[in-house]
Design a protein around this motif. Structure first.
Motif, short mmCIF file in Angstrom:
data_model
loop_
_atom_site.label_atom_id
_atom_site.label_comp_id
_atom_site.label_asym_id
_atom_site.label_seq_id
_atom_site.Cartn_x
_atom_site.Cartn_y
_atom_site.Cartn_z
N ALA A 306 37.43 26.80 42.83
CA ALA A 306 38.78 27.94 42.88
C ALA A 306 38.42 28.23 44.25
N ILE A 307 39.94 28.98 44.74
CA ILE A 307 40.37 28.69 45.99
C ILE A 307 40.27 30.99 46.72
N ILE A 308 39.47 31.80 47.04
CA ILE A 308 39.20 32.78 46.94
C ILE A 308 39.28 33.42 47.85
N SER A 309 40.19 34.95 48.19
CA SER A 309 40.46 35.56 48.93
C SER A 309 40.15 36.68 49.19
N GLY A 310 40.03 37.92 49.66
CA GLY A 310 40.02 39.15 49.67
C GLY A 310 41.13 39.22 50.88
N HIS A 311 41.19 40.79 51.38
CA HIS A 311 42.63 41.34 51.84
C HIS A 311 43.17 41.94 51.65
N ASP A 312 43.62 42.32 50.09
CA ASP A 312 44.09 42.80 49.00
C ASP A 312 43.54 43.49 48.65
N HIS A 313 42.34 44.98 48.76
CA HIS A 313 41.72 45.86 47.92
C HIS A 313 41.71 46.20 46.71
N GLY A 314 43.13 45.82 46.10
CA GLY A 314 43.64 46.58 45.21
C GLY A 314 43.82 45.75 43.63
N ASN A 315 43.28 44.03 44.12
CA ASN A 315 43.53 43.47 43.03
C ASN A 315 42.50 42.80 43.31
N GLU A 316 41.75 42.08 41.80
CA GLU A 316 40.38 41.09 41.65
C GLU A 316 40.49 40.51 40.45
N TRP A 317 41.74 39.53 40.71
CA TRP A 317 42.20 39.10 39.11
C TRP A 317 42.07 37.59 39.82
N CYS A 318 41.48 36.89 38.56
CA CYS A 318 42.02 34.77 38.69
C CYS A 318 43.21 34.80 38.14
N ALA A 319 44.00 33.90 38.83
CA ALA A 319 44.98 33.07 37.84
C ALA A 319 45.34 31.64 38.30
N ARG A 320 46.05 30.76 37.61
CA ARG A 320 46.15 29.72 37.95
C ARG A 320 47.89 29.47 38.77
N GLU A 321 47.62 29.16 39.70
CA GLU A 321 49.31 28.05 40.73
C GLU A 321 49.36 26.80 39.36
N ASN A 322 50.25 26.75 39.38
CA ASN A 322 51.06 25.58 38.57
C ASN A 322 51.28 24.32 38.94
N ASN A 323 51.85 24.65 40.20
CA ASN A 323 52.41 23.65 40.98
C ASN A 323 51.07 23.08 41.60
N LYS A 324 50.44 23.10 41.79
CA LYS A 324 49.26 22.43 42.40
C LYS A 324 47.89 22.44 41.03
N ASN A 325 47.80 23.18 40.31
CA ASN A 325 47.23 22.84 39.43
C ASN A 325 45.76 23.58 39.63
N VAL A 326 45.95 25.07 40.50
CA VAL A 326 44.69 24.71 41.41
C VAL A 326 44.00 26.79 40.90
#
Length: 385
Positions: A306-326
């Motif tokens: 996983a690649i993990i970030s903060g910054h956007d306080h109202g989000n807490e989901w995980c999802a796949r980025e399909n172009n790079k399959n990450v």
């Protein structure tokens, strides 16, 4: 103190630069060594034991747990009662969650301090408060830094240097000279031997310069980091063997630009559980200039769970980025400082590895301050498809 070959070897690690130590990192490393022999005995790919840090390992049962805090925003409104009270509330959360979760490692993923509010004369002492719960709990940890950590009264480098002074279990390092660009020194990695896992930390910069004219700092991981990723991963393969034999996680405060399209493609509350209250766009992700970094990150670092970030306080989901399959995951807003909305709550994201085997899926979930858990996901090859 060091001969030419020694300096070059250590510069590769980021422990010293090719210019004299006293000029570059006067506080950071010079007091950690007694002689050149100790330096030369360093493993180039695990400096921490020689720096006086415990060697990190999976538990005997094969597990390794990481608890991620984000967006603490200490130091807001120090001129009134409201601001300091938010810091008290954040410390209460940290002092509750750390003994409850008992992580093997912790991460603070950016925006430790609201640097535009705090006073310059005591800004770095807020770091003493922030690291206090980790010191008390005996939990090793690392930090990334965010746009609010680069402001007129604080910089990423100042925070890192202070952290290294007051937190014996901090594994945060400065990047080698020339890596990270303007005000982006926090690029480094932490190995979990055998090595079975590498934790990567990247500096997404942002904010403003700490000077009288205070100009905007680019809000993306600098292109200079791309060649550094290539060099580091190649060296890891030389010394540790094929990268497919170990896992990785990557942390940065501001989400990569490519994650805009992930959200635009639809966040399914069943497939991608967790709060989805912030719409991504300009300012809420890295600028499109992060493309070279994004390419290096997703192509050179293998088994990236996983690649993990903060910054956007109202989000807490995980999802796949399909172009790079990450897979990309948001943290959970942990600090009472910074913006928020009623009902969002405060907490952390947990990751647990059940085996050093990189093919074994990783479990992740959000834990709130009151103990409630939600948004549990299994990060395997089928997640998010």
């Amino acid at each position: 103190m060091f001969n030419g070959p020694a300096l070059l070897r250590l510069a590769f690690l980021g422990l010293v630069s090719a210019v004299p130590l006293e000029r570059t990192h006067p506080v950071t490393y010079s007091h950690w060594y007694d002689d050149e022999l100790a330096l030369l005995e360093l493993s180039l790919l695990d400096p921490y034991p020689a720096l006086g840090k415990p060697r990190l390992t999976f538990k005997p049962d094969g597990t390794f747990k990481i608890t991620v805090f984000s967006d603490l925003h200490f130091g807001e409104n120090p001129w009134d009662d409201w601001g300091p009270q938010q810091d008290v509330n954040s410390l209460k959360l940290m002092n509750k969650i750390l003994p409850d979760e008992k992580p093997d490692y912790a991460v603070i993923n950016g925006d430790l301090i609201t640097g535009e509010n705090t006073f310059k004369e005591n800004a770095t002492t807020l770091i003493d408060q922030i690291v206090g719960p980790f010191n008390a709990a005996g939990v090793p940890f690392s930090t990334t830094h965010g746009n609010h950590d680069n402001q007129k009264n604080i910089t990423h480098q100042e925070e890192i240097l202070r952290e290294q002074q007051v937190a014996p279990l901090s594994y945060t390092r400065l990047a080698p000279n020339g890596v990270g660009g303007q005000d982006g020194p926090g690029n480094y990695w932490v190995p979990i031997p055998a090595p079975a896992l590498v934790l990567w930390f990247f500096d997404s910069r942002g904010g403003f310069t700490a000077n009288a004219t205070s100009t905007a700092v680019p809000d993306w991981v600098d292109e200079s980091v791309t060649s550094w990723i290539t060099e580091q991963t190649e060296r890891m393969e030389e010394e540790w063997g094929p990268s497919e034999d170990r896992s990785a996680l990557a942390f940065m405060h501001i989400p990569p630009h490519a994650i805009i399209k992930v959200q635009e493609g639809g966040i399914d509350s069943t497939k991608n559980p967790g709060l989805n209250a912030d719409t991504l766009g300009k300012g809420s992700v890295q600028a499109a200039s992060d493309e070279p970094f994004w390419e290096a990150l997703t192509s050179k670092i293998k088994n990236l769970h996983a690649i993990i970030s903060g910054h956007d306080h109202g989000n807490e989901w995980c999802a796949r980025e399909n172009n790079k399959n990450v897979v990309f995951c948001f943290n959970k807003h942990s600090g009472y400082g910074g913006y928020g909305r009623e009902g969002w709550g405060y907490g952390v994201r947990n990751f647990i590895f059940s085996s050093p085997d990189p093919k074994v899926p990783v479990q992740s979930w959000i834990r709130l301050e009151d103990g409630e858990t939600r948004a549990h996901v299994t990060l395997d090859s089928s997640y998010g498809r």
